[in-house]
Write a protein that holds these residues in place. Structure first.
Motif, PDB file in Angstrom:
ATOM      1  N   ALA A   1      32.410  44.502  24.354  1.00  0.00           N
ATOM      2  CA  ALA A   1      32.036  44.204  25.738  1.00  0.00           C
ATOM      3  C   ALA A   1      33.021  43.204  26.313  1.00  0.00           C
ATOM      4  O   ALA A   1      33.792  42.557  25.583  1.00  0.00           O
ATOM      5  CB  ALA A   1      30.612  43.650  25.815  1.00  0.00           C
ATOM      6  N   PHE A   2      33.002  43.088  27.635  1.00  0.00           N
ATOM      7  CA  PHE A   2      33.843  42.141  28.357  1.00  0.00           C
ATOM      8  C   PHE A   2      32.948  41.315  29.283  1.00  0.00           C
ATOM      9  O   PHE A   2      31.926  41.795  29.764  1.00  0.00           O
ATOM     10  CB  PHE A   2      34.893  42.875  29.198  1.00  0.00           C
ATOM     11  N   ASN A   3      33.362  40.085  29.537  1.00  0.00           N
ATOM     12  CA  ASN A   3      32.714  39.281  30.577  1.00  0.00           C
ATOM     13  C   ASN A   3      33.789  38.421  31.228  1.00  0.00           C
ATOM     14  O   ASN A   3      34.692  37.922  30.562  1.00  0.00           O
ATOM     15  CB  ASN A   3      31.604  38.395  30.010  1.00  0.00           C
ATOM     16  N   GLY A   4      33.705  38.281  32.536  1.00  0.00           N
ATOM     17  CA  GLY A   4      34.700  37.520  33.271  1.00  0.00           C
ATOM     18  C   GLY A   4      35.848  38.357  33.784  1.00  0.00           C
ATOM     19  O   GLY A   4      36.787  37.813  34.374  1.00  0.00           O
TER      20      GLY A   4
ATOM     21  N   ALA B   1      37.498  30.439  25.690  1.00  0.00           N
ATOM     22  CA  ALA B   1      36.570  29.339  25.961  1.00  0.00           C
ATOM     23  C   ALA B   1      36.730  28.824  27.375  1.00  0.00           C
ATOM     24  O   ALA B   1      36.744  27.622  27.622  1.00  0.00           O
ATOM     25  CB  ALA B   1      36.775  28.204  24.951  1.00  0.00           C
ATOM     26  N   GLY B   2      36.874  29.767  28.318  1.00  0.00           N
ATOM     27  CA  GLY B   2      36.842  29.411  29.726  1.00  0.00           C
ATOM     28  C   GLY B   2      35.429  29.554  30.262  1.00  0.00           C
ATOM     29  O   GLY B   2      34.451  29.552  29.501  1.00  0.00           O
ATOM     30  N   LEU B   3      35.305  29.707  31.570  1.00  0.00           N
ATOM     31  CA  LEU B   3      33.983  29.803  32.181  1.00  0.00           C
ATOM     32  C   LEU B   3      33.159  30.946  31.576  1.00  0.00           C
ATOM     33  O   LEU B   3      31.984  30.762  31.236  1.00  0.00           O
ATOM     34  CB  LEU B   3      34.120  30.018  33.689  1.00  0.00           C
ATOM     35  N   ALA B   4      33.764  32.127  31.452  1.00  0.00           N
ATOM     36  CA  ALA B   4      33.027  33.281  30.956  1.00  0.00           C
ATOM     37  C   ALA B   4      32.657  33.127  29.484  1.00  0.00           C
ATOM     38  O   ALA B   4      31.527  33.416  29.081  1.00  0.00           O
ATOM     39  CB  ALA B   4      33.835  34.557  31.170  1.00  0.00           C
TER      40      ALA B   4
END
Length: 497
Positions: free
Chosen positions: A380-383, A10-13
């Protein structure tokens, strides 16, 4: 259409991905091991004196500006409050599962691309599991602190000493009247040292390498954002594919480019008094392209000059009760060692078969477009792209994912995806001298990376906006029109402003 989506972090990404995918109609659940949101901005992880490296308009989400009452460089507390307001404004707090650590994630094994996700309650140890259509990893590249295991640490700690990562140092009173030893020369190390210089009995910074640091205002006048947080600033460094005006900068115009960087280097050296205090980096300013860019901590060099801070080049070779031995043979007093020594980039919750496809034998993440592992459906990945504009890169990544989940693009074959990844890893290895953050470092090419992602989904910024960004700092709100365009393309309702 994929329905239920699990997001880790639950950070920016993670927040940007959750908000965007919900606007596309997906059912999202965000698992966060901390009791609060924010990632590096969490109250449980931020050190005293933490601020953003970016001015607020370059570090906001495109459709949710920071309050005008915020200073130009917001504090960690303000950043977390801003992210809380982002959640409430876009009404997805019900998607958050705070205090739940993902302990295992593996393909469901039911003949689909679905994922089994197991979590543990950090407070009560409760175990839960669920099956999701997609798993999106957004725990970022700053989730597992890396702290060296120094010889003699057992005796050091038995005598009352402590060794912590900067992200574990949350109580300023811990250093009062004690001898503080800070390891590292990055922003977090210098911030901690400066925040504690008047409280600790002594403060010593130990740094293996001296890097170039950028003043917030060059010459005390020009905001650094106008030099480095725009397309011209990025264009001074050679990208993997050189296009347009950059062909001139790295061709016939290279003397001009070299002169610009040389002039900035000279200004920084004079402004910070680097020669006088013996802190001149070994290489040229352009070496900042090898790893990251670090802003000057307010007052740091003045404190070195007047003796409030001591900086020693080297590293700790051994600890003993009340002291540390350094690689130059000297011994310094030490009751508390705080390490700004980076992060381990691992996804230990993934099963071994999946992890072997996500990373190579050196631990490099093999992600197509920094988003998708090859041959792993539903993951998938983000950040996973260290960036000047973390929030915008996360937003663009979320748009890329939404378009993919909606069937808006056809991926190339696995051989072509692997060739793409191989080429980028080789480029990162060469340009960073091996310091490429496990294949996730895109600094100083944040805007280039976003351009590539947007071009892949036919969602480029307007031409005049791109031209403007050659001369002025990137303003997050210039990206606000992208989401509505993609929503309309896929027949989704556009939220009212």
């Amino acid at each position: 259409m994929a329905g239920q989506i699990a997001i880790i972090g639950a950070g920016l990404a993670g927040l940007s991905t959750a908000k965007t995918l919900r606007q596309f109609g997906y059912d999202v659940t965000v698992f966060e091991k901390e009791a609060d949101i924010g990632g590096v901005w969490s109250a449980r992880r931020r050190y005293p004196g933490l601020t953003t490296q970016n001015p607020r308009e370059t570090y906001a989400f495109s459709d949710w500006p920071m309050p005008r009452t915020y200073p130009e460089w917001p504090t960690g507390t303000q950043m977390q409050a801003y992210l809380e307001s982002y959640i409430d404004h876009f009404a997805f707090r019900d998607a958050l599962r705070l205090g739940r650590e993902v302990t295992a994630a593996r393909p469901a094994g039911d003949g689909t691309q679905r994922w089994m996700v197991e979590t543990r309650g950090v407070a009560d140890g409760s175990v839960e599991s669920g099956v999701f259509d997609w798993l999106i990893v957004c725990n970022g590249i700053f989730s597992l602190p890396s702290v060296p295991r120094y010889p003699g640490v057992e005796a050091f700690e038995a005598a009352g000493g402590r060794v912590l990562h900067t992200s574990q140092f949350n109580d300023h009173e811990m250093v009062r009247g004690r001898h503080l030893l800070v390891v590292g020369y990055g922003k977090s190390s210098c911030d901690v040292a400066m925040a504690c210089a008047r409280t600790a009995a002594t403060t010593t910074v130990v740094a293996r390498h001296l890097i170039w640091k950028i003043p917030k205002k060059l010459g005390g006048v020009l905001n650094f954002k106008h030099l480095f947080l725009n397309r011209l600033g990025e264009g001074l460094f050679r990208y993997i594919d050189v296009r347009g005006f950059e062909r001139f900068l790295h061709g016939p115009g290279r003397p001009i480019r070299n002169g610009m960087l040389g002039s900035v280097q000279a200004v920084i050296s004079r402004q910070l008094g680097l020669k006088k205090i013996g802190l001149m980096p070994d290489g040229k300013l352009e070496t900042i392209a090898r790893s990251t860019v670090s802003l000057v901590t307010d007052g740091f060099y003045e404190s070195v000059a007047d003796g409030r801070l001591t900086l020693v080049r080297g590293e700790i070779t051994a600890l003993a009760p009340g002291k540390a031995t350094l690689s130059n043979g000297s011994t310094v007093p030490a009751d508390l060692v705080i390490c700004g020594t980076g992060w381990d980039q691992r996804c230990d919750f993934l099963d071994a078969e999946t992890l072997a496809k996500v990373t190579d034998t050196r631990g490099n993440f093999r992600l197509y477009c920094s988003m998708l592992p090859v041959g792993v459906p539903g993951l998938a990945f983000n950040g996973y792209n260290s960036s000047f504009f973390s929030q915008l890169n996360a937003e663009v990544g979320a748009l890329w994912l939404a378009n993919h989940l909606c069937g808006g693009m056809t991926l190339p074959g696995e051989a072509e995806q692997n060739a793409y990844i191989d080429r980028r890893l080789a480029w990162m290895e060469a340009r960073t001298d091996g310091k490429h953050s496990k294949g996730t470092n895109i600094i100083p090419f944040s805007v280039h990376h976003m351009d590539d992602m947007l071009e892949a989904i036919d969602l480029r910024l307007p031409l005049m906006t791109r031209i403007k960004h050659w001369f002025v700092a990137i303003d997050a709100k210039d990206y606000a029109g992208l989401l509505p365009r993609l929503l309309r393309r896929h027949g989704r309702p556009v939220p009212a402003k």
